[in-house]
Write a protein that holds these residues in place. Structure first.
Motif, short mmCIF file in Angstrom:
data_model
loop_
_atom_site.label_atom_id
_atom_site.label_comp_id
_atom_site.label_asym_id
_atom_site.label_seq_id
_atom_site.Cartn_x
_atom_site.Cartn_y
_atom_site.Cartn_z
N LYS A 20 0.73 -1.32 0.19
CA LYS A 20 0.05 -0.01 0.01
C LYS A 20 0.94 1.42 -0.05
N ALA A 21 1.81 1.22 0.63
CA ALA A 21 2.89 2.42 0.97
C ALA A 21 3.45 2.67 -0.67
N LEU A 22 3.95 1.58 -1.12
CA LEU A 22 4.86 1.69 -2.38
C LEU A 22 3.92 2.12 -3.53
N ALA A 23 2.45 1.79 -3.53
CA ALA A 23 1.62 1.91 -4.40
C ALA A 23 1.24 3.41 -4.37
N GLU A 24 1.45 4.11 -3.50
CA GLU A 24 1.35 5.48 -3.50
C GLU A 24 2.47 6.43 -4.11
N ALA A 25 3.43 5.66 -4.36
CA ALA A 25 4.56 6.36 -5.14
C ALA A 25 4.57 5.57 -6.59
N VAL A 26 3.54 4.99 -7.26
CA VAL A 26 3.42 4.89 -8.56
C VAL A 26 3.26 6.02 -9.39
N VAL A 27 3.66 6.22 -10.63
CA VAL A 27 3.40 7.40 -11.10
C VAL A 27 2.90 6.77 -12.66
N LEU A 28 1.87 7.11 -12.92
CA LEU A 28 1.37 6.62 -14.46
C LEU A 28 1.47 7.79 -15.22
N GLU A 29 2.45 8.39 -15.65
CA GLU A 29 2.73 9.13 -16.66
C GLU A 29 4.07 8.81 -17.28
N GLY A 30 4.04 8.95 -18.56
CA GLY A 30 5.43 8.80 -19.21
C GLY A 30 5.15 7.87 -20.52
N ASN A 31 6.14 8.29 -21.27
CA ASN A 31 6.22 7.43 -22.79
C ASN A 31 7.60 6.81 -22.92
N PRO A 32 7.55 5.39 -22.95
CA PRO A 32 8.96 4.72 -22.93
C PRO A 32 9.41 4.62 -24.28
N SER A 33 8.51 5.05 -25.42
CA SER A 33 9.30 4.64 -26.77
C SER A 33 10.19 4.89 -27.37
N PRO A 34 10.87 6.25 -26.70
CA PRO A 34 12.30 6.69 -27.23
C PRO A 34 13.21 5.55 -26.64
N GLY A 182 -6.81 -15.10 -32.40
CA GLY A 182 -7.29 -16.39 -31.94
C GLY A 182 -6.59 -16.82 -30.97
N VAL A 183 -5.53 -16.15 -30.32
CA VAL A 183 -4.71 -16.82 -29.02
C VAL A 183 -5.07 -16.15 -28.01
N ARG A 184 -4.88 -16.72 -26.85
CA ARG A 184 -5.21 -16.17 -25.64
C ARG A 184 -4.64 -14.90 -25.37
N PRO A 185 -5.71 -13.90 -24.71
CA PRO A 185 -5.05 -12.53 -24.37
C PRO A 185 -3.68 -12.42 -23.26
N LEU A 186 -3.17 -11.23 -23.54
CA LEU A 186 -2.15 -10.92 -22.33
C LEU A 186 -2.96 -9.75 -21.78
N VAL A 187 -2.40 -9.56 -20.42
CA VAL A 187 -2.98 -8.54 -19.73
C VAL A 187 -1.90 -7.75 -19.59
N VAL A 188 -1.92 -6.37 -19.93
CA VAL A 188 -1.01 -5.38 -20.24
C VAL A 188 -1.45 -4.36 -18.79
N SER A 189 -0.40 -3.87 -18.26
CA SER A 189 -0.56 -2.68 -17.28
C SER A 189 0.68 -2.06 -16.96
N PRO A 190 0.62 -0.65 -16.76
CA PRO A 190 1.99 0.00 -16.35
C PRO A 190 2.16 -0.24 -15.28
N GLY A 191 3.59 -0.31 -14.80
CA GLY A 191 4.01 -0.44 -13.57
C GLY A 191 4.30 0.95 -12.93
N HIS A 192 5.14 1.81 -13.42
CA HIS A 192 5.71 2.92 -13.14
C HIS A 192 6.35 3.93 -14.09
N ARG A 193 6.04 5.01 -13.87
CA ARG A 193 6.25 6.21 -14.94
C ARG A 193 6.05 5.78 -16.54
N VAL A 194 4.91 4.97 -16.55
CA VAL A 194 4.54 4.96 -17.87
C VAL A 194 2.96 5.07 -17.91
N GLY A 195 2.31 5.55 -18.98
CA GLY A 195 1.06 5.86 -18.83
C GLY A 195 0.30 4.69 -19.37
N LEU A 196 -1.07 4.73 -19.30
CA LEU A 196 -1.91 3.49 -19.67
C LEU A 196 -1.78 3.36 -21.19
#
Length: 243
Positions: A20-34, A182-196
């Motif tokens: 719970k404490a570490l989750a408060e530090a998560v940043v959901l912004e950023g573009n890793p493409s470069p 047709g394949v089973r899907p994956l679950v993709v979610s940002p971890g830190h410093r990346v937007g959805l």
């Protein structure tokens, strides 16, 4: 890679509080493409059904986006007694020490972590990708083979590249993504410093010939192969001692 200050909780209550404490530090912004240098992380553990018991193995694959190829593979192993117990929802305390040890062996620092597991698509918003991202202050993305938490907003089409939002109530926590038709899907979610949106776009850019993004596919294959090898070598040592 800051392995020395990773906190291992003493019990489940401590683990929950740390998440719970570490989750408060998560940043959901950023573009890793470069980013040029990605590190893909996967681990392989023996199960009670395994013919060959042995250590758990984690692999870090250093991937060069410019070359479209792996530059380096680092692997580490640990015995069950060294690891936090397996508990659903608390996998990061078990696997993070393995991953940190593997990362420390690489000759080049990563710009982005691509982790086999959850980012914020987690009951307390701190899957393994989010935990490692916050701990190392690195952009990170979770790519999981199975759904741990949340519900797809709608039915996922069968076409390659299709994606629907993964929701927790009214809050989006990731994507359900079909990498190949047709394949089973994956679950993709940002971890830190990346937007959805950016997390999905980045994973889409790494599509290969199989279900997994190519860097993670290599990490998955290497982790399984190296665990089987370690188990076989250990079995041979035991037999040798018996003789």
């Amino acid at each position: 890679m800051k392995a020395h200050d990773f906190v291992r909780p003493g019990n489940l209550a401590e683990a929950r509080a740390l998440q719970k404490a570490l989750a408060e530090a998560v940043v959901l912004e950023g573009n890793p493409s470069p980013a040029r240098y990605i590190v893909a992380l996967d681990a392989s553990h023996p199960t009670r059904f395994s013919r060959q018991k042995g250590p758990s193995v984690a692999v870090a694959v250093l991937w060069d986006q410019a070359q479209g190829a792996a530059l380096e593979v680092a692997a580490v192993q640990m015995d069950e007694a060294e690891l936090f117990p397996y508990l659903p929802g608390y996998l990061s305390f078990r696997e993070a020490p393995l991953y940190l040890a593997a990362l420390a062996q690489l000759s080049h620092a990563p710009e982005v972590l691509l982790v086999d597991g959850q980012g914020i698509a987690h009951p307390r918003r701190l899957g393994i990708a989010a935990h490692l991202g916050v701990h190392l202050d690195l952009p990170s993305i979770g790519v999981a083979k199975t759904l741990l938490f949340g519900r797809p907003e709608e039915e996922l089409p069968l076409e390659a590249g299709s994606a629907v939002r993964l929701m927790d109530g009214e809050t989006q926590i990731g994507w359900v993504y079909r990498s190949r038709a047709g394949v089973r899907p994956l679950v993709v979610s940002p971890g830190h410093r990346v937007g959805l949106a950016e997390s999905l776009a980045f994973v889409r850019s790494l599509v290969g010939k199989t279900r997994l993004p190519e860097p993670l596919r290599l990490a998955h294959l290497q982790a399984g192969a190296k665990r089987r090898l370690a188990a076989a070598e250990r079995k041979g040592e035991v037999r040798g001692n018996v003789r």
